[in-house]
Design a protein around this motif. Structure first.
Motif, PDB file in Angstrom:
ATOM      1  N   ASN A   2     -34.055  27.522  -9.110  1.00 55.01           N
ATOM      2  CA  ASN A   2     -33.378  28.747  -8.629  1.00 55.01           C
ATOM      3  C   ASN A   2     -32.589  28.198  -7.206  1.00 55.01           C
ATOM      4  OD1 ASN A   2     -35.328  28.777  -6.330  1.00 55.01           O
ATOM      5  ND2 ASN A   2     -36.356  30.245  -7.567  1.00 55.01           N
ATOM      6  N   ALA A   3     -31.856  29.111  -6.636  1.00 55.72           N
ATOM      7  CA  ALA A   3     -31.258  28.507  -5.479  1.00 55.72           C
ATOM      8  C   ALA A   3     -32.040  28.136  -4.407  1.00 55.72           C
ATOM      9  CB  ALA A   3     -30.279  29.835  -5.229  1.00 55.72           C
ATOM     10  N   GLU A   4     -33.251  28.929  -4.197  1.00 59.86           N
ATOM     11  CA  GLU A   4     -34.042  28.511  -3.291  1.00 59.86           C
ATOM     12  C   GLU A   4     -34.670  27.005  -3.266  1.00 59.86           C
ATOM     13  OE1 GLU A   4     -38.224  29.853  -1.093  1.00 59.86           O
ATOM     14  OE2 GLU A   4     -37.018  31.144  -2.408  1.00 59.86           O
ATOM     15  N   GLN A   5     -34.861  26.733  -4.705  1.00 61.68           N
ATOM     16  CA  GLN A   5     -35.498  25.329  -4.996  1.00 61.68           C
ATOM     17  C   GLN A   5     -34.451  24.364  -4.852  1.00 61.68           C
ATOM     18  OE1 GLN A   5     -36.756  26.600  -8.886  1.00 61.68           O
ATOM     19  NE2 GLN A   5     -38.774  26.027  -8.420  1.00 61.68           N
ATOM     20  N   ILE A   6     -33.184  24.816  -5.174  1.00 62.72           N
ATOM     21  CA  ILE A   6     -32.070  23.553  -5.019  1.00 62.72           C
ATOM     22  C   ILE A   6     -31.968  23.412  -3.404  1.00 62.72           C
ATOM     23  CG2 ILE A   6     -29.584  23.270  -5.240  1.00 62.72           C
ATOM     24  CD1 ILE A   6     -29.931  24.887  -7.855  1.00 62.72           C
ATOM     25  N   ALA A   7     -31.896  24.537  -2.755  1.00 64.17           N
ATOM     26  CA  ALA A   7     -31.712  24.425  -1.259  1.00 64.17           C
ATOM     27  C   ALA A   7     -32.821  23.424  -0.871  1.00 64.17           C
ATOM     28  CB  ALA A   7     -31.608  25.793  -0.637  1.00 64.17           C
ATOM     29  N   GLN A   8     -34.130  23.587  -1.119  1.00 65.14           N
ATOM     30  CA  GLN A   8     -35.205  22.915  -0.790  1.00 65.14           C
ATOM     31  C   GLN A   8     -35.047  21.398  -1.009  1.00 65.14           C
ATOM     32  OE1 GLN A   8     -39.142  24.274  -1.848  1.00 65.14           O
ATOM     33  NE2 GLN A   8     -40.168  22.524  -0.986  1.00 65.14           N
ATOM     34  N   TYR A   9     -34.682  21.123  -2.184  1.00 67.49           N
ATOM     35  CA  TYR A   9     -34.384  19.694  -2.638  1.00 67.49           C
ATOM     36  C   TYR A   9     -33.317  19.141  -1.715  1.00 67.49           C
ATOM     37  CZ  TYR A   9     -32.452  15.845  -5.187  1.00 67.49           C
ATOM     38  OH  TYR A   9     -32.164  14.674  -5.753  1.00 67.49           O
ATOM     39  N   TRP A  10     -32.077  19.747  -1.449  1.00 70.24           N
ATOM     40  CA  TRP A  10     -31.170  19.009  -0.559  1.00 70.24           C
ATOM     41  C   TRP A  10     -31.786  19.168   0.977  1.00 70.24           C
ATOM     42  CZ3 TRP A  10     -28.200  16.077  -2.627  1.00 70.24           C
ATOM     43  CH2 TRP A  10     -27.677  16.043  -3.878  1.00 70.24           C
ATOM     44  N   ASP A  11     -32.697  20.201   1.327  1.00 70.06           N
ATOM     45  CA  ASP A  11     -32.996  20.003   2.788  1.00 70.06           C
ATOM     46  C   ASP A  11     -34.013  18.927   2.806  1.00 70.06           C
ATOM     47  OD1 ASP A  11     -32.180  22.434   3.546  1.00 70.06           O
ATOM     48  OD2 ASP A  11     -33.830  23.784   3.045  1.00 70.06           O
ATOM     49  N   GLU A  12     -34.908  18.517   1.940  1.00 68.12           N
ATOM     50  CA  GLU A  12     -35.671  17.298   1.994  1.00 68.12           C
ATOM     51  C   GLU A  12     -34.851  16.030   1.820  1.00 68.12           C
ATOM     52  OE1 GLU A  12     -38.350  17.996  -1.181  1.00 68.12           O
ATOM     53  OE2 GLU A  12     -39.653  19.705   0.001  1.00 68.12           O
ATOM     54  N   TYR A  13     -33.845  15.939   1.137  1.00 74.00           N
ATOM     55  CA  TYR A  13     -32.824  14.723   1.022  1.00 74.00           C
ATOM     56  C   TYR A  13     -31.812  14.550   2.213  1.00 74.00           C
ATOM     57  CZ  TYR A  13     -29.801  11.445  -1.178  1.00 74.00           C
ATOM     58  OH  TYR A  13     -28.801  10.218  -1.729  1.00 74.00           O
ATOM     59  N   ALA A  14     -31.861  15.571   3.029  1.00 73.19           N
ATOM     60  CA  ALA A  14     -30.792  15.589   4.092  1.00 73.19           C
ATOM     61  C   ALA A  14     -30.874  14.457   4.905  1.00 73.19           C
ATOM     62  CB  ALA A  14     -30.675  16.658   4.862  1.00 73.19           C
TER      63      ALA A  14
END
Length: 215
Positions: A2-14
């Protein structure tokens, strides 16, 4: 995802994002090559440009350096934080916001160009996103899309055809057909120069530019 999981993925990769040669553009030749691309395909400056899925704001900064007014959007709060810091010296010429780029909060006919790199292929409904993006363009405005069809995706979560119509990327011919439903004067430029990517590539990478009707 979901959108929250996608955002978390990119937060961690930033924190690692800019280490990729075509993300951070830390090499001067690579940066110059991308700046030349934007200079060629974005409208004459100063124009109102939207950078969707802006990441850490590298292309946002290049567009601003070219004299455009830029609004940048990303789903990841950490990417937004980094993009805001990277572009702070442009002052009011750049705004960075957190948003789902599938349907960004843009008024109809409010911008001159929509710039999006390596995001359409990840969306659950890329055709609906294209409609939304084209609607935001003023008459004669431009779509400038950088996409590809990857020989290896690397992360299986982004290669699920049941969730993503364009899992593994989108071929230029398929994107051309989709864009032709919302815009005209579609041009495709294959991006084969290794300088753009910091290495040789063996998959399809390209820029597609199109114009919404003037009337």
């Amino acid at each position: 995802m979901n959108a929250e999981q996608i955002a978390q993925y990119w937060d961690e990769y930033a924190a690692e994002y800019d280490q990729e040669p075509d993300h951070g553009l830390l090499d001067s030749d690579t940066r110059a090559a991308w700046k030349d691309l934007l200079r060629m395909w974005l409208p004459p400056q100063p124009s109102d440009v939207v950078d969707l899925a802006c990441g850490t704001g590298t292309l946002t900064a290049l567009a601003a350096e070219l004299g455009h007014r830029v609004r940048a959007y990303d789903l990841s709060g950490e990417m937004v934080r980094r993009a805001t810091a990277k572009t702070a010296h442009f002052g009011a010429a750049v705004e960075v916001h957190q948003s789902d780029v599938s349907a960004p909060p843009l008024a109809p006919a409010s911008v001159d160009a929509v710039l999006a790199r390596h995001i359409l292929w990840t969306l659950p409904d890329p055709h609906a996103a294209l409609v939304a993006w084209a609607r935001a363009l003023r008459p004669g405005g431009r779509l400038v899309l950088v996409e590809g069809r990857w020989s290896s995706v690397g992360d299986d979560s982004f290669d699920d055809p049941d969730r993503m119509p364009w899992a593994g990327g989108v071929r230029a011919d398929d994107l051309r057909a989709a864009v032709a439903e919302v815009a005209e004067d579609v041009h495709v430029v294959q991006l084969t120069d290794p300088v753009l990517w910091g290495r040789d590539i063996d998959d399809e990478r390209y820029l597609l530019a199109a114009r919404v009707p003037s009337a």
